[in-house]
Design an enzyme around this catalytic site. Structure first.
Site, mmCIF file in Angstrom:
data_model
loop_
_atom_site.group_PDB
_atom_site.id
_atom_site.type_symbol
_atom_site.label_atom_id
_atom_site.label_comp_id
_atom_site.label_asym_id
_atom_site.label_seq_id
_atom_site.Cartn_x
_atom_site.Cartn_y
_atom_site.Cartn_z
ATOM 1 N N SER A 123 26.959 18.520 12.949
ATOM 2 C CA SER A 123 27.539 19.820 12.628
ATOM 3 C C SER A 123 28.753 20.157 13.480
ATOM 4 C CB SER A 123 26.485 20.926 12.786
ATOM 5 O OG SER A 123 25.522 20.859 11.764
ATOM 6 N N GLU A 145 27.896 31.594 7.692
ATOM 7 C CA GLU A 145 27.064 30.385 7.645
ATOM 8 C C GLU A 145 25.616 30.717 7.307
ATOM 9 O OE1 GLU A 145 25.777 26.497 10.307
ATOM 10 O OE2 GLU A 145 25.736 28.487 11.222
ATOM 11 N N HIS A 161 15.958 19.132 8.141
ATOM 12 C CA HIS A 161 15.484 18.269 9.235
ATOM 13 C C HIS A 161 13.954 18.176 9.229
ATOM 14 C CE1 HIS A 161 19.009 17.071 11.457
ATOM 15 N NE2 HIS A 161 19.480 18.304 11.484
#
Length: 548
Positions: free
Chosen positions: A85, A279, A288
């Site tokens: 990221s 975001e 994940h």
């Protein structure tokens, strides 16, 4: 100027370098661009095209993103086919590909095909981002995240650090950037304390924010009721809740769409326009964990925020909206080993119905688990494992990681596949709307340059203005210089000439000027920040020009 050039092949897309960027096709002539211009940049961190498809089926109708699908984006970093990221955000915000963990600075290793090398002395040099460029244009700026606001992706649009874990430096830079609206998590990084991300430098940034006339808000009601043009919303010590869990676990937190709406309505009052970064952070975290429900929850939450942005852009007529993921994650698929020979006859319901039973993400469900696990059946039901089989219950009772087993069970029931618990390297969908929208297959670095161009500045020139090596600049002015590291948490650049001493503190927007002959000391404030990358201080030309 009209950009008629289209991406003719994958070769052309891979030929983009750090120093020369080809801008993809844009659908408006510069002469048609009116003032002021606005940009809303939205990132659903760690999503993927497959995850969006699954979320659409789950919702049962089209997404807001579907309406503005305009192309695709490549995501690789300067060193790897699969990016993290931090370098992904750096590419999107600054127009430079970088390395793992690097935030807003140039890479030290470049080995991806098609990228130009950089001079060794330029490694870790801060490079300006589009939010900083908007500030220099006089625009209002905003930063929103459902993670800590200091997390890698929002940090890439607001700070410069050698490692994304440097929350203390990132938080300090964000505060001294004087961003108009900041909304998200990360409250613990604003004050000294004993928690993991509490400040180690002794500075109370809450006090700094109050001194700078921010309205500090901590709940959705406080946010909605704030009349201020400067708002800092810290709604959690670290990250916010998943959207699906919020009503049960943290109902005082605002949704991503609510934060986006409030930010737009606050920033749009600026006569020079605005830049807003948004975001949806925890899509990545769910991916994940291979938590299918978490992924869907926050993709749909992100899509609601996209709708807020597009609705405003349609009304405004001069706002560029870009929505994208920064990289893939998890390798999620509709279809797994269960469907190898039967996929052609499996209805949509076989994938969606098991997922619809869940009322919380795995994080939310586990937050209800008692220490002795006596309510495992009830917790499993919250995650859609209802009814639970005897074998499944036995597995959960003996599991070291209950959440890991729960996500596997639900994915199996819903015929969802995963290839990894890490990031993936595929091209991703690109969504854009408004003047100068991007189309075709583009590099992630192209987005930064297109946003900058639409707002009327050049990122390379901006970097040259904002991040000048201080040692060379002050030496050329006849000063002797040093970097004072006596307080390792608060490095200071010191320049001396005759009876004049200049002190430039790290991460701040100030310079202290002392002259012994006149017994004077004054502190000057700038609209730029000072950055130390471990070997050199970088300051703006405005700071240098202020010293005679």
């Amino acid at each position: 100027m009209k950009y008629a050039k289209k991406w003719a092949s994958l070769f052309l897309a891979s030929a983009v370098t750090l120093s020369a960027v080809s801008i993809p096709q844009q659908d408006i002539q510069a002469a048609e661009v009116k003032k002021p211009t606005n940009v809303i940049m939205l990132v659903m961190d760690g999503s993927s095209n497959n995850a969006v498809t699954l979320s659409r089926w789950y919702k049962g109708e089209s997404l807001a993103m579907d309406e503005i699908l305009s192309g695709a984006m490549r995501t690789y970093s300067a060193e790897s086919a699969i990016t993290d990221s931090a370098p992904a955000a750096t590419a999107l915000a600054t127009g430079h590909k970088s390395n793992d963990k690097y935030v807003g600075v140039l890479p030290s290793v470049i080995n991806s095909p098609g990228l130009a090398q950089i001079a060794q002395e330029d490694a870790f040099r801060p490079v300006a981002n589009v939010l900083e460029g908007a500030k220099q244009q006089g625009k209002a700026t905003g930063l929103i995240s459902t993670s800590e606001i200091q997390h890698a992706t929002p940090a890439g649009f607001s700070a410069h650090a050698n490692n994304r874990s440097q929350y203390g430096d990132i938080a300090e830079q964000q505060v001294y950037q004087n961003i108009d609206v900041v909304l998200g998590g990360g409250l613990e990084s604003l004050s000294p304390g004993t928690s993991k991300n509490a400040r180690k430098d002794g500075e109370d940034l809450i006090k700094v924010l109050k001194d700078n006339q921010y309205d500090l808000v901590h709940t959705r009601d406080e946010l909605f009721n704030s009349p201020s043009s400067k708002i800092w919303g810290s709604f959690a010590p670290s990250a916010l809740a998943y959207d699906l869990d919020r009503a049960k676990t943290r109902e005082s937190e605002p949704t991503l769409a609510e934060m986006t709406n409030k930010a737009i309505n606050t920033l749009k009052k600026d006569k020079d326009g605005f830049f807003l970064f948004v975001e949806g952070s925890k899509v990545d975290w769910a991916a994940h964990a291979n938590d299918t429900i978490g992924i869907i929850s926050d993709i749909l939450s992100f899509d609601d925020a996209v709708k807020e942005a597009v609705d405003f852009a349609k009304e405004d007529g001069n706002t560029l909206v870009i929505a994208v993921t920064d990289h893939g994650n998890s390798g999620i698929t509709m279809g797994n080993a269960n469907t190898t020979s039967t996929y052609s006859s499996i209805p949509v319901s076989a994938y969606i119905d098991p997922l619809k039973k869940a009322s919380m993400t795995v994080e939310g469900a586990l937050s209800q688990l008692k220490e002795d696990r006596s309510n495992l059946v009830e917790v499993a039901a919250l995650y859609g494992l209802d009814p639970i089989t005897e074998d499944e219950l036995s597995t959960l009772k003996s599991a070291k990681d209950v959440g890991s087993e729960m996500v596997k069970m639900l994915a199996n029931r819903a015929n969802i596949g995963y290839t990894t618990g890490g990031h993936t390297g595929e091209d991703v969908f690109l969504y854009s709307f408004g003047p100068s929208k991007l189309t075709g297959l583009v590099e992630n670095t192209d987005l930064a340059h297109s946003m900058a161009q639409f707002m009327g500045f050049d990122l390379k020139s901006l970097t040259d203005d904002l991040y000048v090596p201080a040692t060379k600049a002050f030496t050329e002015k006849g000063f002797t210089t040093k970097i004072d590291l006596s307080d390792k948490e608060n490095p200071t650049f010191v320049a001396q000439k005759a009876d004049v001493t200049v002190k430039i503190p790290v991460n701040k927007n100030t310079m202290i000027y002392e002259q012994t002959s006149t017994n004077t000391e004054k502190t000057q404030t700038f609209d730029t920040i000072n950055v130390y990358n471990g070997s050199e201080f970088y300051v703006s030309k405005k700071v240098i020009d202020a010293v005679k």
